[in-house]
Design an enzyme around this catalytic site. Structure first.
Site, PDB file in Angstrom:
ATOM      1  N   HIS A  45      36.425  41.447  35.956  1.00 21.17           N
ATOM      2  CA  HIS A  45      37.372  42.324  35.491  1.00 21.17           C
ATOM      3  C   HIS A  45      37.960  42.014  34.106  1.00 21.17           C
ATOM      4  O   HIS A  45      38.060  40.632  34.163  1.00 21.17           O
ATOM      5  CB  HIS A  45      38.284  42.767  36.734  1.00 21.17           C
ATOM      6  CG  HIS A  45      39.542  41.985  36.717  1.00 21.17           C
ATOM      7  ND1 HIS A  45      40.841  42.254  37.551  1.00 21.17           N
ATOM      8  CD2 HIS A  45      39.888  40.855  36.523  1.00 21.17           C
ATOM      9  CE1 HIS A  45      41.710  41.399  37.372  1.00 21.17           C
ATOM     10  NE2 HIS A  45      41.173  40.213  36.800  1.00 21.17           N
ATOM     11  N   CYS A  68      44.172  37.540  30.467  1.00 27.23           N
ATOM     12  CA  CYS A  68      43.538  38.486  31.228  1.00 27.23           C
ATOM     13  C   CYS A  68      43.030  39.393  30.508  1.00 27.23           C
ATOM     14  O   CYS A  68      41.988  40.605  31.226  1.00 27.23           O
ATOM     15  CB  CYS A  68      44.421  39.074  32.411  1.00 27.23           C
ATOM     16  SG  CYS A  68      44.998  37.721  33.434  1.00 27.23           S
ATOM     17  N   HIS A 126      36.585  38.032  32.924  1.00 22.62           N
ATOM     18  CA  HIS A 126      36.891  36.853  34.061  1.00 22.62           C
ATOM     19  C   HIS A 126      36.445  37.179  35.122  1.00 22.62           C
ATOM     20  O   HIS A 126      36.466  38.739  35.578  1.00 22.62           O
ATOM     21  CB  HIS A 126      37.889  36.175  33.769  1.00 22.62           C
ATOM     22  CG  HIS A 126      39.282  36.737  34.008  1.00 22.62           C
ATOM     23  ND1 HIS A 126      39.971  38.001  33.276  1.00 22.62           N
ATOM     24  CD2 HIS A 126      40.100  36.924  35.253  1.00 22.62           C
ATOM     25  CE1 HIS A 126      40.995  38.396  33.964  1.00 22.62           C
ATOM     26  NE2 HIS A 126      40.976  37.952  35.012  1.00 22.62           N
ATOM     27  N   HIS A 128      37.055  36.605  39.960  1.00 26.76           N
ATOM     28  CA  HIS A 128      37.875  36.320  40.961  1.00 26.76           C
ATOM     29  C   HIS A 128      36.930  36.230  42.127  1.00 26.76           C
ATOM     30  O   HIS A 128      36.101  37.207  42.305  1.00 26.76           O
ATOM     31  CB  HIS A 128      38.906  37.112  41.346  1.00 26.76           C
ATOM     32  CG  HIS A 128      40.011  37.364  39.797  1.00 26.76           C
ATOM     33  ND1 HIS A 128      40.752  36.089  39.581  1.00 26.76           N
ATOM     34  CD2 HIS A 128      40.086  38.047  39.055  1.00 26.76           C
ATOM     35  CE1 HIS A 128      41.517  36.508  38.733  1.00 26.76           C
ATOM     36  NE2 HIS A 128      41.391  37.532  38.164  1.00 26.76           N
ATOM     37  N   ASP A 169      31.060  44.011  45.112  1.00 27.31           N
ATOM     38  CA  ASP A 169      30.686  42.769  45.150  1.00 27.31           C
ATOM     39  C   ASP A 169      29.784  42.492  43.952  1.00 27.31           C
ATOM     40  O   ASP A 169      28.791  43.156  44.010  1.00 27.31           O
ATOM     41  CB  ASP A 169      29.982  42.236  46.612  1.00 27.31           C
ATOM     42  CG  ASP A 169      29.576  40.686  46.811  1.00 27.31           C
ATOM     43  OD1 ASP A 169      30.545  39.970  46.170  1.00 27.31           O
ATOM     44  OD2 ASP A 169      28.918  40.534  47.487  1.00 27.31           O
ATOM     45  N   HIS A 170      29.917  41.418  43.183  1.00 26.02           N
ATOM     46  CA  HIS A 170      29.111  40.942  42.126  1.00 26.02           C
ATOM     47  C   HIS A 170      29.158  42.329  41.105  1.00 26.02           C
ATOM     48  O   HIS A 170      27.873  42.278  40.493  1.00 26.02           O
ATOM     49  CB  HIS A 170      27.699  40.511  42.439  1.00 26.02           C
ATOM     50  CG  HIS A 170      27.781  39.341  43.135  1.00 26.02           C
ATOM     51  ND1 HIS A 170      28.444  39.023  44.381  1.00 26.02           N
ATOM     52  CD2 HIS A 170      27.327  38.095  42.971  1.00 26.02           C
ATOM     53  CE1 HIS A 170      28.185  37.880  44.727  1.00 26.02           C
ATOM     54  NE2 HIS A 170      27.605  37.256  43.923  1.00 26.02           N
ATOM     55  N   GLU A 174      43.939  38.277  44.940  1.00 18.86           N
ATOM     56  CA  GLU A 174      43.177  38.049  43.851  1.00 18.86           C
ATOM     57  C   GLU A 174      42.779  36.619  43.529  1.00 18.86           C
ATOM     58  O   GLU A 174      41.728  36.256  42.953  1.00 18.86           O
ATOM     59  CB  GLU A 174      44.130  38.697  42.453  1.00 18.86           C
ATOM     60  CG  GLU A 174      43.191  38.943  41.421  1.00 18.86           C
ATOM     61  CD  GLU A 174      43.922  39.438  40.248  1.00 18.86           C
ATOM     62  OE1 GLU A 174      43.710  40.650  40.047  1.00 18.86           O
ATOM     63  OE2 GLU A 174      45.065  38.921  39.782  1.00 18.86           O
TER      64      GLU A 174
HETATM   65 NI    NI Z   1      41.975  38.559  36.667  1.00 21.64          NI
END
Ligand code: NI
Length: 139
Positions: free
Chosen positions: A19, A38, A42, A44, A82-83, A127
């Site tokens: 995200h 942010c 990137h 998580h 997911d992914h 997160e």
């Molecule tokens: Ni983040």
């Protein structure tokens, strides 16, 4: 010993997603001021934790079969995120800035219609090891 009428149970499921925290209606400087690094894309390793409450079923000994809750979390949320890139790839998140807070609210809305009325108590989105956001019915 008296026993409570209702018990809480919980299930965790993980997912990996990318995200960026960026408001497309604002300029670069304002986005950097609000979101710092942010703003860059990137990823998580998220953990979704859901708490459900109910009365124990005397026949099964369960409040709810946690396999059923796991299947629901996977069908309604995990397989969609997911992914994926949370900014662009998930239609029910489109137009929202995918903070942990946003995810907790959106995940609550995905699960709540599929569970017995009043049984969903908490949706917590971890997160990182240090950060989580929670949607709960008790505040
Ligand atoms: Ni983040």
């Amino acid at each position: 010993m008296t026993s409570p009428g209702r018990l809480r149970i919980s299930r965790r499921e993980g997912f990996n997603a990318a995200h960026q925290l960026r408001d497309p209606t604002l300029g670069e400087d304002e986005n950097h001021r609000l979101y710092g690094k942010c703003v860059n894309l990137h990823g998580h390793n998220y953990v979704l934790e859901v708490v459900v409450s109910g009365a124990i079923d005397q026949a099964t000994g369960y409040v709810m079969d946690l396999k059923r809750l796991s299947d629901l979390m996977r069908a309604e949320i995990i397989q969609h995120v997911d992914h994926r890139n949370l900014n662009t790839d998930v239609d029910w998140l489109s137009g929202r800035i995918p903070t942990a807070e946003t995810l907790a609210l959106a995940f609550w809305a995905r699960l709540q219609p599929h569970l017995p009325k009043g049984s969903l108590r908490r949706v917590r989105v971890h997160e990182t090891d240090k950060n989580w956001a929670e949607c709960s019915d008790d505040d």
